[in-house]
Design an enzyme around this catalytic site. Structure first.
Site, mmCIF file in Angstrom:
data_model
loop_
_atom_site.group_PDB
_atom_site.id
_atom_site.type_symbol
_atom_site.label_atom_id
_atom_site.label_comp_id
_atom_site.label_asym_id
_atom_site.label_seq_id
_atom_site.Cartn_x
_atom_site.Cartn_y
_atom_site.Cartn_z
ATOM 1 N N THR A 10 0.809 -1.224 0.000
ATOM 2 C CA THR A 10 0.000 0.000 0.000
ATOM 3 C C THR A 10 0.835 1.264 0.000
ATOM 4 O OG1 THR A 10 -0.159 -0.071 2.407
ATOM 5 C CG2 THR A 10 -1.959 -1.082 1.160
ATOM 6 N N TYR A 72 -13.471 -1.165 1.319
ATOM 7 C CA TYR A 72 -14.493 -0.215 0.854
ATOM 8 C C TYR A 72 -15.560 -0.007 1.922
ATOM 9 C CZ TYR A 72 -18.052 2.073 -1.886
ATOM 10 O OH TYR A 72 -18.982 2.962 -2.334
ATOM 11 N N TYR A 101 -3.026 -7.933 7.266
ATOM 12 C CA TYR A 101 -2.467 -6.588 7.156
ATOM 13 C C TYR A 101 -3.352 -5.631 7.938
ATOM 14 C CZ TYR A 101 -0.243 -2.549 4.858
ATOM 15 O OH TYR A 101 0.429 -1.390 4.598
ATOM 16 N N LYS A 131 1.250 -7.985 9.489
ATOM 17 C CA LYS A 131 1.958 -6.707 9.402
ATOM 18 C C LYS A 131 1.100 -5.702 10.146
ATOM 19 C CE LYS A 131 3.619 -3.001 6.477
ATOM 20 N NZ LYS A 131 3.460 -2.286 5.217
#
Length: 192
Positions: A10, A72, A101, A131
């Site tokens: 990202t 979203y 994540y 993460k």
């Protein structure tokens, strides 16, 4: 001096790449990885695309896939996230490994301990790690304590020293793209 790389994460253009473009990035990274560990960001808001990209990456030879929650819709119940991650794990090849994540500031969807534990119970082989880019060193320390078998990796660069003290197994760093020697030196100094 870095040990591995994350592609299509990202901090770069990963979320804006098409499925075809992500596959091309994964293929190039696999070809040129050398001895580096390789993680591919394959999470998308679409479960079917996440599954397709994750299977592709694992079959191409990455060590693990990094799955951001579907970002979203906000206020997704934990049970929904558990079903999402279980569906991804079900679709991975036998050797496939997944990292959760946790980046709620960007995704808008936090991953809680209970959800991680539920997915780990049903898919212990696929759940490789997490993460944590939540930006809270104490929360990262609680993850390390709660899940000692998981590879908890820090993601907030400004917390790297605190995360190392908490026992993370590594750091996935955006700034290390520009200054890898600084992050390697900090990691080595801590280990020494």
């Amino acid at each position: 001096g870095v040990d591995g790389v994350l592609v299509a994460g990202t901090n770069g253009e990963g979320p804006s790449l098409s499925v075809v473009e992500r596959r091309a990035v994964i293929d190039a990274a696999v070809r040129h990885r050398g001895r580096l560990r390789l993680i591919a960001g394959t999470g998308t808001p679409s479960l079917s695309e996440t599954i397709a990209l994750s299977r592709y990456a694992c079959e191409a030879g990455v060590d693990a896939v990094l799955i951001v929650p579907p970002y979203y819709f906000r206020d997704v119940p934990s049970a929904g996230l558990v079903r999402y991650y279980r569906a991804v794990c079900d679709a991975l090849p036998a050797h496939g490994r997944m990292l959760f994540y946790h980046i709620p500031r960007v995704s808008g969807v936090p991953i809680d301990h209970e959800g991680i534990a539920e997915v780990r119970r049903s898919h212990p082989q696929q759940c490789y790690g997490i993460k944590d880019t939540g930006g809270d060193a104490e929360a990262t320390a609680r993850l390390v304590q709660a899940f000692p078998a998981l590879h908890v990796l820090g993601g907030s660069d400004h917390l790297m020293a605190a995360n190392l003290q908490a026992g993370v197994r590594g750091q996935i760093s955006g700034l290390a793209n520009a200054f890898p020697e600084l992050f390697v030196a900090l990691w080595q100094a801590y280990r020494d």
